[in-house]
Motif scaffolding. Structure first.
Motif, PDB file in Angstrom:
ATOM      1  N   PHE A 135      15.608 -10.098  -8.408  1.00 58.29           N
ATOM      2  CA  PHE A 135      16.631 -10.259  -7.372  1.00 58.29           C
ATOM      3  C   PHE A 135      16.032 -10.288  -5.967  1.00 58.29           C
ATOM      4  CE2 PHE A 135      18.751  -8.307 -11.016  1.00 58.29           C
ATOM      5  CZ  PHE A 135      19.783  -9.210 -11.205  1.00 58.29           C
ATOM      6  N   PRO A 136      16.752 -10.938  -5.019  1.00 60.58           N
ATOM      7  CA  PRO A 136      16.269 -10.987  -3.635  1.00 60.58           C
ATOM      8  C   PRO A 136      16.472  -9.665  -2.900  1.00 60.58           C
ATOM      9  CG  PRO A 136      18.375 -12.100  -3.823  1.00 60.58           C
ATOM     10  CD  PRO A 136      17.982 -11.711  -5.210  1.00 60.58           C
ATOM     11  N   ALA A 137      15.970  -9.614  -1.657  1.00 56.36           N
ATOM     12  CA  ALA A 137      15.925  -8.364  -0.884  1.00 56.36           C
ATOM     13  C   ALA A 137      17.298  -7.721  -0.696  1.00 56.36           C
ATOM     14  CB  ALA A 137      15.283  -8.630   0.470  1.00 56.36           C
ATOM     15  N   VAL A 138      18.325  -8.523  -0.434  1.00 54.94           N
ATOM     16  CA  VAL A 138      19.657  -7.957  -0.186  1.00 54.94           C
ATOM     17  C   VAL A 138      20.144  -7.192  -1.420  1.00 54.94           C
ATOM     18  CG1 VAL A 138      22.065  -8.497   0.312  1.00 54.94           C
ATOM     19  CG2 VAL A 138      20.254  -9.768   1.444  1.00 54.94           C
ATOM     20  N   VAL A 139      19.973  -7.818  -2.582  1.00 55.28           N
ATOM     21  CA  VAL A 139      20.437  -7.163  -3.818  1.00 55.28           C
ATOM     22  C   VAL A 139      19.623  -5.898  -4.071  1.00 55.28           C
ATOM     23  CG1 VAL A 139      20.822  -7.468  -6.293  1.00 55.28           C
ATOM     24  CG2 VAL A 139      21.121  -9.396  -4.744  1.00 55.28           C
ATOM     25  N   ARG A 140      18.322  -5.963  -3.765  1.00 48.27           N
ATOM     26  CA  ARG A 140      17.488  -4.766  -3.952  1.00 48.27           C
ATOM     27  C   ARG A 140      17.972  -3.633  -3.038  1.00 48.27           C
ATOM     28  NH1 ARG A 140      12.952  -8.369  -3.891  1.00 48.27           N
ATOM     29  NH2 ARG A 140      12.235  -7.518  -1.922  1.00 48.27           N
ATOM     30  N   GLY A 141      18.378  -3.978  -1.829  1.00 51.67           N
ATOM     31  CA  GLY A 141      18.899  -2.968  -0.903  1.00 51.67           C
ATOM     32  C   GLY A 141      20.154  -2.318  -1.451  1.00 51.67           C
ATOM     33  N   VAL A 142      21.031  -3.141  -2.011  1.00 54.46           N
ATOM     34  CA  VAL A 142      22.260  -2.592  -2.602  1.00 54.46           C
ATOM     35  C   VAL A 142      21.903  -1.722  -3.815  1.00 54.46           C
ATOM     36  CG1 VAL A 142      24.463  -3.177  -3.682  1.00 54.46           C
ATOM     37  CG2 VAL A 142      23.610  -4.554  -1.791  1.00 54.46           C
TER      38      VAL A 142
END
Lengths: 60, 478
Positions: free
Chosen positions: B306-313
């Motif tokens: 997954f990309p960075a945004v999803v990793r943050g979530v």
């Protein structure tokens, strides 16, 4: 405790005991021991059954 | 960068809720410990789900399934799920009708003895401090793996945030943050499972492929029956008596609401656990075979897929899982120290203002101790905290259930059952005494025997006590 609650409790206990019987540890379905599938089913069936029992009890 | 901003926003939101709730709760024990007993069914269900779904339920469940196989892992978590129907049938109505704050209140009322007043809260503090350490480890390794900050800093930040909102916001802050955290966890875990399954075909194809490459994933080979059964029994018997769940029963508007909330919570919890174990773990096993620290599997899948945004979530979701359980554990520890030990055992009588200060201080002391211990954490967090929960189950299950449902239960039986359960579990779990078989099963048998002997041989309780217990079972309450 109502009769339906007692029966539901008995069902869950019997389901749990049957799940731990030895044959289910060796038999496999889709690569996983049947014991694992029974545990998965128990996780869904037990709260659903209780919700049904309490909902019926609440309507009386 | 975006991951850190998302996590900071989430943490700020939790503290904000704590500050807002503090206006209402600090002046009253009823508001602080049990949110004024007016939490609705749907909100309580989500809060219960979030309280049970710890870092262990996201990081730990996948680590355990990766290392010990899916069937043995499901035995542990199915035990917890079965525990909720047991709780809703056996304890929800009478304990809600009892109308106090803690499980110690009930046991000390049913079996009036200084041993009960002392041993129950001490067991709670010991077991839950261990549990909190396990949660902090999950927060630390998640933030390190996905945010790139040090393990130590991650622990300090997470600990300060949850202690702040628990200590000043009490049960109301915990309930509101738990609802937010529960929703976040469900969305992330189920969403991840759907996404990875979609790419791999059907769940059955995914399972076949993963177990063909790693047969141990679907097998029970090498797992002895007693340990699998032990995991199941620990959680099934712990849930009806474990303090942070029992306190949720006390927060419900009425007994029926408590019963429904317990089971609704388990529907959501089961869906989340099954999604994690049956979809994310097989993908992790295929993509990352031979991980040294199995608890890393979810984080590796997230980082690779997954990309960075999803990793943050995802980091926020794991922190949510950790904090939603840890906050409830911390409140239970705090109540065990201040309400049960200082108020109940040592009979301190303090003004409401001093009590409020003491509640806040006790939360900080327990949190700081757990933080210190978590800086050098143990491996495989699920096993570690399960031992702590086992201690509570061993000591509290038989006295609580017998105290509610067996007319011959009396003070001698209750005290004997409590001491026998804790002693046998402690001795067999640590290997001091080797009896063979699962320690929790041995401890529960010893506890039940002690109750039986006390109930049959010692003087029965006064008729007034039995009448009061019977009244707890009435639909309308006593």
């Amino acid at each position: 405790m109502r009769r339906s609650e007692g029966l539901a409790l008995a069902f869950l206990i019997v389901f749990s005991i049957v799940s731990f019987l030895p044959p289910w540890r060796e038999l496999e379905v889709a690569g996983m021991a049947v014991f694992g599938w029974l545990m998965a089913a128990l996780m869904l069936v037990s709260p659903a059954l209780m919700l049904l029992v309490f909902r019926r009890g609440g309507k009386r | 960068m975006i991951e850190r901003v998302l996590v900071l926003l989430y943490l700020a939101g939790c503290v904000g809720i704590g500050i807002y709730a503090s206006r209402r709760v600090l002046s009253s024990g009823d508001e602080y410990w049990v949110a004024g007993r007016r939490i609705g069914t749907a909100v309580n269900a989500m809060a219960i789900m979030a309280s049970l779904a710890s870092g262990g339920s996201i990081i730990g469940v996948m680590g355990l399934a990766y290392s010990r196989g899916i069937p043995a892992t499901l035995a542990l978590f199915a035990g917890a799920v079965v525990g909720f129907p047991l709780a809703s049938l056996l304890v929800a109505r009478p304990l809600r009708n009892f109308g106090r704050y803690t499980i110690t209140d009930f046991l000390a009322w049913r079996y009036p003895s200084p041993i009960v007043r002392l041993l129950v809260p001490v067991s709670i503090v010991v077991a839950f401090t261990v549990y909190i350490v396990a949660q902090l480890k999950a927060a630390g390794i998640t933030a390190t793996a996905l945010l790139g900050i040090s393990y130590e800093w991650a622990l300090v930040i997470a600990t300060v945030v949850f202690i702040t909102y628990v200590s000043i916001g009490g049960m109301i802050a915990i309930t509101w943050t738990d609802v937010l955290q529960g929703l976040l966890m469900l969305i992330v875990v189920v969403g991840t499972a759907v996404a990875v399954t979609w790419r791999s075909g059907t769940p059955f194809e995914l399972m076949r492929e993963a177990t063909a490459a790693a047969p141990e994933l679907g097998s029970l080979a090498g797992q002895d029956v007693s340990s699998t059964l032990g995991f199941f029994v620990i959680w099934a018997t712990a849930i009806p008596v474990i303090p942070h769940i029992v306190m949720r029963v006390f927060t419900a508007r009425d007994a029926r609401g408590a019963r429904l909330a317990l089971n609704l919570a388990m529907v959501a919890y089961s869906v989340m656990i099954l999604a994690a174990v049956l979809a994310i773990v097989p993908v992790g096993k295929l993509g990352f075979p031979g991980l040294e620290d199995a608890d890393q599997v979810f984080l590796r899948v997230m980082a690779s897929e997954f990309p960075a945004v999803v990793r943050g979530v995802a980091v926020a979701a794991v922190l949510a899982a950790v904090m939603s359980t840890t906050d409830a554990l911390l409140l239970a520890c705090s109540s065990a120290l201040t309400h049960d030990l200082l108020g109940g055992f040592f009979k301190w009588r303090l003004s409401e203002r001093r009590l409020a200060l003491l509640r806040v201080a006790s939360a900080w002391v327990v949190g700081a101790l757990a933080l210190y211990w978590a800086l050098s954490p143990p491996a495989l967090i699920s096993r570690f905290y399960t031992a702590g929960v086992g201690l509570l189950s061993a000591g509290l299950f038989v006295p609580t259930i017998a105290g509610l449902w067996w007319k011959r239960a009396n003070r001698a039986g209750g005290v004997g059952a409590l001491v026998a359960g804790v002693a046998v579990y402690g001795l067999t779990m640590t290997g001091t005494v080797e009896l063979g078989g699962a320690p929790i099963v041995l401890a529960l048998i010893a506890s039940a025997l002690a109750m039986l002997l006390g109930g049959l041989l010692a003087r029965p309780d006064a008729p007034g006590t039995l009448a009061a217990v019977a009244a707890l079972h009435d639909e309308a309450g006593p």
